[in-house]
Design a protein around this motif. Structure first.
Motif, PDB file in Angstrom:
ATOM      1  N   GLN A 184       0.839  -1.213   0.000  1.00 14.88           N
ATOM      2  CA  GLN A 184       0.000   0.000   0.000  1.00 14.88           C
ATOM      3  C   GLN A 184       0.871   1.260   0.000  1.00 14.88           C
ATOM      4  N   ALA A 185       1.935   1.258   0.797  1.00 16.74           N
ATOM      5  CA  ALA A 185       2.821   2.430   0.871  1.00 16.74           C
ATOM      6  C   ALA A 185       3.517   2.662  -0.474  1.00 16.74           C
ATOM      7  N   ALA A 186       3.941   1.583  -1.115  1.00 12.54           N
ATOM      8  CA  ALA A 186       4.612   1.718  -2.416  1.00 12.54           C
ATOM      9  C   ALA A 186       3.653   2.321  -3.448  1.00 12.54           C
ATOM     10  N   ILE A 187       2.411   1.886  -3.437  1.00 11.71           N
ATOM     11  CA  ILE A 187       1.423   2.423  -4.386  1.00 11.71           C
ATOM     12  C   ILE A 187       1.147   3.893  -4.065  1.00 11.71           C
ATOM     13  N   GLU A 188       0.964   4.198  -2.794  1.00 10.89           N
ATOM     14  CA  GLU A 188       0.709   5.597  -2.398  1.00 10.89           C
ATOM     15  C   GLU A 188       1.785   6.520  -2.961  1.00 10.89           C
ATOM     16  N   GLY A 189       3.025   6.047  -2.952  1.00 11.61           N
ATOM     17  CA  GLY A 189       4.132   6.845  -3.458  1.00 11.61           C
ATOM     18  C   GLY A 189       4.044   7.140  -4.950  1.00 11.61           C
ATOM     19  N   LEU A 190       3.340   6.276  -5.680  1.00 13.54           N
ATOM     20  CA  LEU A 190       3.201   6.444  -7.127  1.00 13.54           C
ATOM     21  C   LEU A 190       2.002   7.311  -7.510  1.00 13.54           C
ATOM     22  N   LEU A 191       1.115   7.582  -6.549  1.00 13.38           N
ATOM     23  CA  LEU A 191      -0.148   8.240  -6.889  1.00 13.38           C
ATOM     24  C   LEU A 191       0.002   9.658  -7.453  1.00 13.38           C
ATOM     25  N   PRO A 192       0.918  10.497  -6.937  1.00 15.00           N
ATOM     26  CA  PRO A 192       1.007  11.848  -7.527  1.00 15.00           C
ATOM     27  C   PRO A 192       1.320  11.815  -9.026  1.00 15.00           C
ATOM     28  N   LEU A 193       2.246  10.968  -9.418  1.00 13.83           N
ATOM     29  CA  LEU A 193       2.597  10.869 -10.840  1.00 13.83           C
ATOM     30  C   LEU A 193       1.449  10.236 -11.635  1.00 13.83           C
ATOM     31  N   TYR A 194       0.826   9.225 -11.054  1.00 12.37           N
ATOM     32  CA  TYR A 194      -0.334   8.581 -11.696  1.00 12.37           C
ATOM     33  C   TYR A 194      -1.445   9.605 -11.947  1.00 12.37           C
ATOM     34  N   HIS A 195      -1.767  10.398 -10.948  1.00 15.31           N
ATOM     35  CA  HIS A 195      -2.847  11.377 -11.105  1.00 15.31           C
ATOM     36  C   HIS A 195      -2.476  12.449 -12.125  1.00 15.31           C
ATOM     37  N   ALA A 196      -1.223  12.887 -12.112  1.00 19.23           N
ATOM     38  CA  ALA A 196      -0.781  13.901 -13.082  1.00 19.23           C
ATOM     39  C   ALA A 196      -0.895  13.369 -14.507  1.00 19.23           C
ATOM     40  N   GLU A 197      -0.446  12.138 -14.720  1.00 25.45           N
ATOM     41  CA  GLU A 197      -0.522  11.534 -16.053  1.00 25.45           C
ATOM     42  C   GLU A 197      -1.982  11.302 -16.456  1.00 25.45           C
ATOM     43  N   LEU A 198      -2.799  10.894 -15.483  1.00 22.10           N
ATOM     44  CA  LEU A 198      -4.211  10.645 -15.777  1.00 22.10           C
ATOM     45  C   LEU A 198      -4.909  11.933 -16.226  1.00 22.10           C
ATOM     46  N   LYS A 199      -4.654  13.024 -15.538  1.00 26.81           N
ATOM     47  CA  LYS A 199      -5.233  14.318 -15.933  1.00 26.81           C
ATOM     48  C   LYS A 199      -4.832  14.670 -17.361  1.00 26.81           C
ATOM     49  N   GLN A 200      -3.541  14.525 -17.638  1.00 23.64           N
ATOM     50  CA  GLN A 200      -3.025  14.887 -18.953  1.00 23.64           C
ATOM     51  C   GLN A 200      -3.651  14.026 -20.057  1.00 23.64           C
ATOM     52  N   ARG A 201      -3.721  12.708 -19.819  1.00 28.94           N
ATOM     53  CA  ARG A 201      -4.256  11.795 -20.840  1.00 28.94           C
ATOM     54  C   ARG A 201      -5.746  12.014 -21.069  1.00 28.94           C
ATOM     55  N   LEU A 202      -6.501  12.216 -19.996  1.00 26.99           N
ATOM     56  CA  LEU A 202      -7.949  12.399 -20.144  1.00 26.99           C
ATOM     57  C   LEU A 202      -8.241  13.705 -20.882  1.00 26.99           C
ATOM     58  N   MET A 203      -7.495  14.755 -20.574  1.00 23.57           N
ATOM     59  CA  MET A 203      -7.709  16.029 -21.268  1.00 23.57           C
ATOM     60  C   MET A 203      -7.321  15.908 -22.735  1.00 23.57           C
ATOM     61  N   LYS A 204      -6.240  15.186 -23.011  1.00 23.60           N
ATOM     62  CA  LYS A 204      -5.802  14.988 -24.405  1.00 23.60           C
ATOM     63  C   LYS A 204      -6.846  14.183 -25.189  1.00 23.60           C
ATOM     64  N   ASP A 205      -7.350  13.113 -24.574  1.00 24.86           N
ATOM     65  CA  ASP A 205      -8.275  12.216 -25.276  1.00 24.86           C
ATOM     66  C   ASP A 205      -9.705  12.743 -25.329  1.00 24.86           C
ATOM     67  N   PHE A 206     -10.127  13.481 -24.295  1.00 23.21           N
ATOM     68  CA  PHE A 206     -11.566  13.804 -24.178  1.00 23.21           C
ATOM     69  C   PHE A 206     -11.868  15.271 -23.909  1.00 23.21           C
TER      70      PHE A 206
END
Ligand SMILES: [Zn+2]
Length: 155
Positions: free
Chosen positions: A128-150
């Motif tokens: 869980q801690a390892a995943i939590e550490g990845l969330l800021p980058l995951y959310h940033a990429e998700l925002k970028q991809r969703l805006m690009k696609d939709f």
């Protein structure tokens, strides 16, 4: 569909359902803020319908395209062992899809996350801690991809 489609007694009509990552007039993508399953993301239809077949055909396709973009970014950024896609809505009968990254050492794998806990302790906490550490980058990429696609907007 308008705001009149919202229902007073529905949790997802009255609340965002988590931290909004991206939204447009018809959908929102949220971080469910699930401590046991960090990275659990939901794609929520903004209007109150219960089932996929309540949507016009092209809207069903559009919703699944958003779900697939979320899944692709989950795979790229979080590198789970498996991704679970689920649309249940038995408790909250408002159309939404769960995109759930899964690891073979998470609390309930290989069963659904809503089943009885199979394992707990240091291994689960470390994951869980390892995943939590990845969330800021995951959310940033998700925002970028969703805006690009939709289009829409990131929050
Ligand atoms: Zn609703």
């Amino acid at each position: 569909m308008t705001k009149n489609d919202l229902q007073i007694d529905c949790l997802l009509c009255q609340q965002e359902g988590g931290i909004v990552i991206w939204t447009d007039t018809t959908y929102r993508v949220i971080d469910a803020q699930d401590a046991t399953y960090p990275g659990l993301t939901r794609v929520i239809f903004n209007h109150h319908v219960a089932e996929m077949t309540d949507l016009p055909h092209d809207e069903r396709q559009h919703m699944m395209s958003i779900v697939c973009t979320v899944e692709a970014v989950v795979r790229q950024q979080l590198k789970p062992h498996k991704v679970n896609l689920a649309s249940l809505g038995n408790y909250v009968q408002h159309l939404h899809w769960h995109v759930i990254p899964r690891w073979s050492d998470d609390a309930t794998f290989p069963d659904a996350i809503w089943t009885a806990v199979k394992r707990e302790g240091d291994g689960v906490i470390a994951r869980q801690a390892a995943i939590e550490g990845l969330l800021p980058l995951y959310h940033a990429e998700l925002k970028q991809r969703l805006m690009k696609d939709f289009g829409g907007s990131a929050v």
